[in-house]
Every structure is written in structure tokens, then in C-alpha cells.
Design an enzyme around this catalytic site. Structure first.
Site, PDB file in Angstrom:
ATOM      1  N   HIS A  60      19.465  18.185 -57.988  1.00 42.26           N
ATOM      2  CA  HIS A  60      18.127  17.930 -57.458  1.00 42.26           C
ATOM      3  C   HIS A  60      17.354  19.212 -57.147  1.00 42.26           C
ATOM      4  CE1 HIS A  60      14.981  15.318 -56.311  1.00 42.26           C
ATOM      5  NE2 HIS A  60      14.986  15.646 -55.037  1.00 42.26           N
ATOM      6  N   GLY A  91       7.262  26.332 -54.709  1.00 43.51           N
ATOM      7  CA  GLY A  91       7.495  27.741 -54.452  1.00 43.51           C
ATOM      8  C   GLY A  91       8.714  28.080 -53.626  1.00 43.51           C
ATOM      9  N   HIS A 113       7.866  14.463 -46.095  1.00 43.53           N
ATOM     10  CA  HIS A 113       6.894  15.277 -46.840  1.00 43.53           C
ATOM     11  C   HIS A 113       5.562  14.533 -46.849  1.00 43.53           C
ATOM     12  CE1 HIS A 113       4.945  17.529 -50.022  1.00 43.53           C
ATOM     13  NE2 HIS A 113       5.947  18.394 -50.026  1.00 43.53           N
ATOM     14  N   ARG A 154      -1.923  21.487 -51.833  1.00 44.33           N
ATOM     15  CA  ARG A 154      -2.718  21.829 -50.648  1.00 44.33           C
ATOM     16  C   ARG A 154      -2.784  23.343 -50.489  1.00 44.33           C
ATOM     17  NH1 ARG A 154       0.363  19.701 -46.414  1.00 44.33           N
ATOM     18  NH2 ARG A 154       1.926  19.154 -47.955  1.00 44.33           N
ATOM     19  N   GLU A 160      21.083  22.734 -48.302  1.00 46.45           N
ATOM     20  CA  GLU A 160      20.626  21.582 -47.524  1.00 46.45           C
ATOM     21  C   GLU A 160      21.783  20.825 -46.891  1.00 46.45           C
ATOM     22  OE1 GLU A 160      17.996  19.023 -49.716  1.00 46.45           O
ATOM     23  OE2 GLU A 160      17.678  17.661 -48.040  1.00 46.45           O
TER      24      GLU A 160
END
Lengths: 248, 647
Positions: free
Chosen positions: B45, B52, B260, B276, B397
Site C-alpha cells: 500500500h 509527497g 483524511h 489543497r 505505520e
């Protein structure tokens, strides 16, 4: 571009290839399933629905379900495609699914692309052959942004295997590097950080297992889910091979 | 049938970025390394990270003056002071090296174009002259919660480009990868880990792998939220689960779950924060840009927890666009223009076209906040060594290292995978060097036998119990309804009760299919109870934490409470115990004292003890909670008060 809009109340029929190599009683056959279509139904949604409600033994691969991981290549009505980004609304009432050819079957729609691509990377030495070791204290080497964009363009291949499955040559010649392999070579050949020169590329590219093995049917170019410009990639490699033949 | 025993120096569970980068480091030090991965590593994943990777290179004009100290400050503020500040400091210092190393591995980072460049900043088109002397250095874009433009990128396919570059190194070094294999149980004696039992996802066969050192790098547990996640189907948290199932290794901050702001509605596919960052707007159903008044300073680029809460509130206020799948808001990047959308945000263009049939240069994108990242995970010390279990490490993670605290900044996860991969890889290499593999193989076969008996037990069940997918769906619905963005004691309690019932029901569930081989239903069933345990410790941790911090927001306790809750949740669960055990340790040494983040609420309950007193017994307290000794003493990497010149 897909509309995602469905014909009202369509009942879809799926004809799916079945074979479980781990089951001595399993033989290759097609199996039918029926499903009511819903808006924006992808093959990811449809196959999960079939497995979870109708036939929990069905094998297939999905991971990201957003067309970036390359897990879910399969033959959809005879054409290789990513299952996750194929919407049923773009297909007729009868949808026939087969595993991708060329790759070893794991079971039903699941094939072993991992082994094939690892071998391809080993064969083409698909990594940067750096001039020097990395210096953690040094500023990065400069690169023109247009060059970076061009490398990124061919680096976008997700190794789903659709091009390989669609390739007439790859289907009969196990040693052919295949569209994805040739694209990898082009990716490194254009990278100024890679020190391999034209003559070294010549050995990998300029034979019947390389770019001159391609017989130009270009199904790969038509079906690539990432829309890689494979036609231009092969032209680039042929020119490069030719240039190296004349300069050496 | 049991497969052949495999032995290796280092076993890395998980073929994503953290695992592979760690494997490279261990292999380069001369160790024999085996990577175990559910999928071919390039399908991990990590490939789905888009926008970024944060590193303070400071090459473009909007990044001028950036440095690791500013990155450290942003990260600690982003974490709502839940982070271990020494780890955040190590991370910020090493991130630039990690990005440059990736350039060396072949990542086609976007580069600075000298001369006039046109950007969108806070709703305005701005022309900026990039310095000609910086031409060709690595470019950065703006992301949420940062003082400078710091996110290095390759279009919106950064994770893909980085993963391929790192996997190329794995192949170059000849590291063995066993894909389509899952670690289902750790081999351990209660204080020392000796590898793991794996299950082959081609044949269904179990086999033991013994190793001097074992690394868990399996990513997050987003799939406990069912379909309400941006995560891949493979992010089921099994690495954290096998650590929890040892009964002695604690998981940290499991209630810290990131939503998110911009996942595609309703599919949950991620749309990068880069939208954004590059100037995109969030609009409500009246096409009103509500973030300008909600967060005048940062607008759409406050941290993710803050933006997601404003969005959820907007929809609660009836300003969402109603659909049969629930409400959504709009992401607007039309003004960035066709060229920008189809190049610098190319993957966003692809996703919008392929999955909702729209063109983001002409159409609005339907988005809503969706579960995205697990700040919690296997609790490790600064070397990546798990608490209470020698020889077990974790990175990325899957770990709670813990640089993110209660909220991770966008772009800090990709950076963490590489920085932690390098660093934990070095600790693993050091740990395994010169050590004999002197374990008792009967320990390995005992664990294998146990894993096999779990599969046999499932296959032996009969009757009309619930199906495994039914329970999974109920778990996902419970998590999104009761353990979501806004949490209350009452809803959490209900959630815990519902999850307990599902946990019991799991023992009555039956398989519909008993085909030989990997059997996809059995494969999932073997994970189900573990997933329910992860869901339960997440919900119970959230219920116990009576404050709001980062992504953990309690409407009944809306303030951050540094007087009582400046700590990290730890949870252990003994194999046969009915209940998990919770305890709390200090977050780590504090360099930057708790304060206002610069966005979100400025109200809080202040820390009552002086920081020096807080710091005095952090080491001792963490040791009591199971922290093992580190190679360097605690605090050795902190640059005390270096931030003072920057605030």
C-alpha cells in the site's frame, strides 16, 4: 471516459474461469453467477459481492482498488484490464472473466505476476547503476525538471501484466522481455543517473527477446491501463540500438 | 501439512517501504534477510501514497529558511504534543538524507524550475521568481500544518515512484522475497522473539521461519473500519495483531486514528492533500469556501484532524451534498487549470475519470473525511525495538515509534518509512551481528502446530452461525458510527459493547466453503478475531481517554488536557484473558513545552507540573512499562531548545 450510469434494473451474468490447482478434484471450467447491477459497480465490487454472497471459494486479487497497485489484471470479455477500474456499465449483460495468460495460475482469476516481474527486473538489471556511492552529506545531484518528468512518465508502469497478456510475442516466447520490460529499459536508459552506456543497452535490447522481437501489433499500447506511450518507447529503444550499432 | 522450516538472520514481515528499506540496511550489513509479503512488494500500500514526502531541503522560494528544527516544530505541533520529541527530532534531522538517498536510488523527484513560476496560494494566483542557482534541485509543494513548502513529490504518484526505487535496490541486493505469504503468529518464549509462523497464500500450508531478529512492518489497521477507509484491502493490521497476541508486547495509542479530509465519496479512494497544497478549495453544498472563516490563518491547510473536523461539522450542520450514500462536500481544483491537473496532479485526474467519470479541471470532486492512517501500533523504543520482547522490532505505520502522536502531518508517513527503515535496519543489523541462532526448534514447531490448529478448528465448525463477512461488515459499521471523528462516552461505550458481542460471535461463526488450498474465506476468517481485538482496544482506548488530542476528539471532553493526559496509551492482551489491560506512560522527554498548535482551538487544560519535573522520570517510567535499553541514552539526540530561535 465512463459514465458509470447503469441501464435500469440490469441483471448481469458473469461467466468465470475456475480452477483450484490445490484441489485434485478441480478441473478447468466456466461457472455462471448472476448479479443485479448497481450504479458505479466495478468488477471489484461485483466480484466481492459474488464471493461474499454466493461463492466464498472464488479466488482473485485486489489490493488498492484505485488502479495504482496493479494486482487485479484479468481478461474481461477477452481483453486484459484492471478489474478495479472496469465499470460494469461499460460492459454488456454477459461478462466473461479469465485469468491473464502468460503468468502462472494461482487459482481462478489469480495469477503469479510477482515472480514474472522479479525475473524481468533481474534480467534487465532494472535498477540505477550508480556512478558513485551515496554520500549522505552531499547536496542532491541536479536534474532538469523536464528530464524528471520524462522519467516519471515511463516510471508510472504499475506492472499489472495487462500488456504482457495482450502481447502476441510474449504469449509464445517465454524469453521475450515484453512491453513492461522494454518500458523499464527505456526508463533507465534515459536516466542520466544510470551509468550504463549504449553498448551495454545494446546487448539487452537488440535481439529477438528485446525490442526487435516486437512484431508491432501494439495491443499493449491500446490496453495499458496507465496509458503509457509504448509506441514511442519502442521507437526510442530502436533508435538507441541503431545509434549504438553505428557508433561502436 | 507443515511446510519446511526456514531460517534466516533477519525476518522482515511486510514488503512495503518501511520493511524494504529496513531489509536493505540489514542486507547491506551482510545479513541474510527474508522479506515476507502478502502481495508482491510493488503492490504494497506504500504505492498508493500520492502527494509527497516531507523533508526540509529548502530549495524553492516558499521553502527558504527551512531546516530540521522547523520540521521538528511542525511535527510536534501536528501531533498535538503526543509525539516522542526525541524521535520527532531524529526524524526531522534525517528526512533530507532520506529524500536525497531516494534520488540516488532513482526517484524522479520534481525539480526546481528557475525563473518565473505561477502558484496558487490562499486563493490567489501568485507569480514567484525561483532562484536560477537552485535550478534542478529537488522541488517541494505546500502541505497541511507546515511552516514551509516541504513536501517533495513526483506528480501525485510519489509513493509509487519511491516504492519502485526502493524495491529495485532490494532486487539489486538479491534479497529473498516470499510474496503471497502471511505471518500469522510470532515464535517467542515470552521475552525473546525467534521469528514467525507463516501461512502460504498459494497453498494454505503453514511453515515456521526462525530468525535472530524479526521486524514488523505491515502498515496500518484501517480495514477495521470496513469499507470506510482509504486503505487497501490488505491493511488489516495483522502485524500489530500478532504482537498483541503475544500478550506481553504493548500497542501504543491505538485510539489515535487519522481521518483524511479528502477521500472520494462514496468509494473512499484517496485524493491527495497535494490538491489543497497546490491551491485547491473545499466547498459546501452552497459552493461556499467555509475553511476561510473556520481557520483564517491556515485555511484548507490546517492539519488533517482539524480540517476533517470542520468538514464533519459542516455536514452535521446540513451543508453537505445529500446522496443515497450519505453526505459529501466538494473539492475544487478547477482553477489550477487543465495542464496542472493532468501533470502535477495526474493521478487525481486518473482517479476522478476512472471512478466517478468526471474531469477535475472542469468538475467538482465529491469528497468526505475517511479513515486513513493508524498513528498507533507496536510500541517500540527509539531504536525500533519492541517493548518487552527482545529481537522483535517494528517500523513504519505498523509501529508506534512515536513521531506522530495523535495526528500525523501529510507527507510525514512516506518520510517516516524511509527514515525509520534506515534507522531500525541499522539497529537490527547491530542486534543480529555475531549472534548465534541458538533457539530450540520445538518452540517453532509448537507455534506452527498452534497456528495450524486454528485453521483446523475453523474448518471443523458446522451449523448455522454467522458468516465471517457479515461480522466484518458489522465491525466496520460499529467503528465508523461509534469510534469516528466525533466521539462521546456514550457512543464509545455502545461501540465497545457491540464489538464485544461481535468478538464472542466470532467463535460461533462458520465457513461456507471448505475447499483445499489457501481458501479465501478461511484466509480472512483467520484474521477476523485479531481484527476484532484491534477494533476493541481502539474503542476501549478512546473511551478511557477523557480528553481531546489531535485526531482523538471527545465532544464530551473537548479540551486537550495536559494536566492529566500528556501520556501515551499502552495496551496488552494476554492470550486467554477476557479483557485487555491498559496503562499509560509519559510521551517522552519534552523539549518544546505544550502550547497552541497555530490552528484549531487555543483552549486547553495546562500542564501543572514543570517540564523539568515531567522529564525527570520519563526513562524510569518507560522502563517500567517494558521499554528495553537503547544503544544511546535517552535524550542523546535532542537538540535542547534549538527551537527557541525559530518561534
Amino acid at each position: 471516459m465512463s459514465s458509470g450510469v447503469t441501464t435500469a434494473g440490469r441483471r448481469l451474468r458473469f461467466e468465470i474461469f475456475r480452477l483450484n490447482p490445490e484441489d485434485p478434484n478441480s478441473t478447468p471450467h466456466m461457472q455462471s453467477y448472476e448479479l443485479d447491477e448497481t450504479p458505479y459497480m466495478s468488477l471489484f465490487i461485483a466480484l466481492n459481492e459474488i464471493r461474499e454472497k454466493q461463492d466464498p471459494s472464488l479466488q482473485y486479487d485486489f489490493a488498492c482498488r484505485s488502479a495504482i497497485c496493479g494486482s487485479c489484471g484479468m481478461m474481461v470479455n477477452g481483453r486484459p484490464a484492471l478489474g478495479c477500474r472496469t465499470l460494469t456499465s461499460d460492459l454488456p449483460d454477459v461478462i466473461t472473466l479469465h485469468p491473464l495468460p502468460v503468468f502462472k495460475l494461482v487459482g481462478d482469476l489469480s495469477v503469479d505476476t510477482g515472480t514474472w516481474f522479479r525475473e524481468m527486473v533481474e534480467k534487465t538489471e532494472g535498477w540505477i547503476h550508480a556512478k558513485e556511492a551515496f554520500d549522505p552529506d552531499a547536496q542532491e545531484e541536479r536534474m532538469d525538471d523536464d528530464t524528471a518528468d520524462a522519467i516519471y512518465e515511463s516510471d508510472r508502469c504499475i506492472e499489472c501484466g495487462c500488456c504482457v497478456a495482450s502481447c502476441g510475442v510474449a504469449n509464445v516466447n517465454d524469453d521475450f522481455l515484453g512491453p513492461a520490460g522494454l518500458n523499464r529499459i527505456a526508463r533507465f536508459a534515459m536516466d542520466p543517473r544510470d551509468e550504463r552506456d549504449n553498448s551495454e543497452w545494446f546487448d539487452v535490447v537488440s535481439n529477438q527477446d528485446g525490442v526487435f522481437g516486437c512484431i508491432g501489433m501494439m495491443a499493449c499500447h491500446d490496453i495499458c491501463p496507465k496509458e503509457l506511450p509504448l509506441l514511442e518507447v519502442y521507437a526510442y529503444l530502436r533508435r538507441k540500438a541503431l545509434a549504438s550499432a553505428f557508433t561502436d | 501439512m507443515t511446510g519446511k522450516l526456514v531460517s534466516t538472520d533477519v525476518l522482515v514481515i511486510g514488503g512495503g517501504l518501511a520493511g524494504e528499506r529496513c531489509a536493505i540496511e540489514a542486507a547491506a550489513a551482510g545479513h541474510d534477510v527474508l522479506i515476507l509479503s502478502l502481495v508482491p512488494p510493488r503492490r504494497s500500500h506504500s504505492c498508493a501514497a500520492q502527494g509527497g514526502m516531507q523533508a526540509s531541503l529548502g530549495n524553492c522560494v516558499k521553502a527558504e529558511g527551512d531546516n530540521p528544527t522547523l520540521h521538528f516544530l511542525d511535527t510536534v505541533r501536528g501531533s498535538d504534543w503526543g509525539a516522542d520529541q526525541e524521535v520527532a527530532r531524529i526524524f526531522a534531522e534525517e528526512a533530507p538524507i532520506a529524500v536525497r538517498e531516494l534520488a540516488h536510488f532513482g526517484v524522479p523527484w520534481s525539480r526546481v524550475r528557475g525563473g518565473k513560476n505561477s502558484y496558487f496560494i490562499k486563493g490567489e494566483r501568485v507569480e514567484i521568481e525561483e532562484r536560477p542557482e537552485n535550478e534542478g534541485l529537488i522541488m517541494a509543494r505546500d502541505f497541511g500544518g507546515t511552516a514551509k513548502w516541504r513536501a517533495c513529490y513526483a506528480a501525485a504518484g510519489t509513493g509509487h515512484a519511491v516504492l519502485y526505487a526502493v524495491d529495485q535496490e532490494v532486487v539489486r541486493l538479491g534479497i529473498t522475497v516470499r510474496d503471497r505469504a502471511e505471518a500469522v503468529e510470532l515464535i517467542h518464549d515470552g521475552s525473546r522473539c525467534w521469528g514467525a509462523v507463516a501461512r502460504c497464500l498459494r497453498t494454505g500450508e503453514h511453515f515456521p521461519i526462525i530468525a535472530k531478529a524479526t521486524v514488523i512492518a505491515t502498515g496500518g489497521y484501517g480495514r477495521v473500519y470496513g469499507q470506510y477507509t482509504t486503505n487497501a484491502t490488505i491493511n488489516e493490521g495483522m502485524g500489530a495483531a500478532i504482537a498483541l497476541n503475544t500478550g506481553v508486547v504493548p500497542l501504543g495509542n491505538m485510539e489515535a486514528v487519522q481521518f483524511h479530509p479528502t477521500a472520494l465519496s462514496p468509494s473512499g479512494i484517496l485524493v491527495t492533500e497535494g490538491c489543497r497544497g497546490d491551491g485547491g478549495y473545499l466547498l459546501d453544498k452552497d459552493l461556499h469556501r467555509f475553511m476561510v472563516e473556520a481557520e483564517p490563518e491556515k485555511q484548507e491547510l490546517a492539519s488533517r484532524d482539524v480540517v476533517s473536523r470542520h468538514m464533519a461539522q459542516r455536514m452535521r450542520d446540513g451543508k453537505g451534498v445529500e446522496t443515497p450514500y450519505g453526505p459529501h462536500l466538494w473539492l475544487d481544483i478547477r482553477h489550477l487549470g487543465e495542464k496542472h491537473v493532468t501533470t502535477k496532479l495526474r493521478e487525481v485526474f486518473d482517479i476522478c475519470r476512472d471512478f466517478v467519470g468526471l474531469h477535475p479541471a472542469h468538475d467538482l470532486i465529491p469528497v468526505r473525511p475517511t479513515q486513513h492512517y493508524s498513528m498507533g501500533g507496536v510500541r517500540v523504543n527509539k531504536d525500533g525495538q519492541a517493548y518487552n520482547m527482545e529481537g522483535l522490532f517494528a517500523a513504519g505505520e505498523a509501529a508506534c515509534w512515536d513521531m506522530h502522536g495523535f495526528n500525523r502531518l501529510g507527507g510525514n508517513s512516506l518520510a517516516e518509512t524511509i527514515v525509520a527503515g534506515r534507522l531500525v535496519g541499522r539497529s537490527v543489523a547491530k542486534f543480529a551481528a555475531g549472534m548465534p541462532l541458538d533457539t530450540n526448534t520445538s518452540l517453532a514447531f509448537e507455534a506452527t502446530r498452534h497456528a495450524e490448529s486454528c485453521a483446523e478448528e475453523w474448518l471443523g465448525r458446522s451449523g448455522d452461525g454467522p458468516g465471517v463477512y457479515e461480522l466484518r461488515d458489522a465491525m466496520g459499521e460499529t467503528m465508523i458510527r461509534n469510534v469516528g471523528i466525533f466521539r462521546t462516552g456514550e457512543e464509545l461505550e455502545q461501540g465497545v459493547n457491540d464489538l464485544r458481542t461481535l468478538h464472542e460471535d466470532c467463535d460461533k461463526a462458520v465457513l461456507r466453503s471448505k475447499v483445499p488450498g489457501m481458501n479465501p474465506e478461511l484466509t480472512f476468517a483467520l484474521r477476523l478475531k485479531s481484527m476484532l481485538r484491534l477494533a476493541l482496544v481502539t474503542a476501549e482506548g478512546a473511551l478511557a481517554r477523557t480528553e481531546s488530542r489531535g485526531a482523538h476528539f471527545r465532544t464530551d471532553y473537548p479540551l486537550r488536557n495536559d494536566a492529566e493526559w500528556l501520556n501515551r496509551t499502552l495496551v496488552r492482551w494476554q492470550a486467554d484473558a477476557a479483557e485487555p489491560e491498559f496503562s499509560y506512560e509519559p510521551v517522552g522527554l519534552i523539549d518544546l513545552p505544550p502550547g497552541h498548535r497555530g490552528y484549531g482551538s487555543d483552549e486547553r487544560i495546562e500542564l501543572t507540573t514543570p517540564v523539568d519535573d515531567y522529564n525527570a522520570d520519563v526513562d524510569d517510567q518507560q522502563e517500567q512499562h517494558g521499554k528495553l535499553g537503547t544503544m544511546e541514552p535517552m535524550g542523546s539526540r535532542i537538540k535542547w531548545r534549538a527551537w527557541e530561535q525559530s518561534v
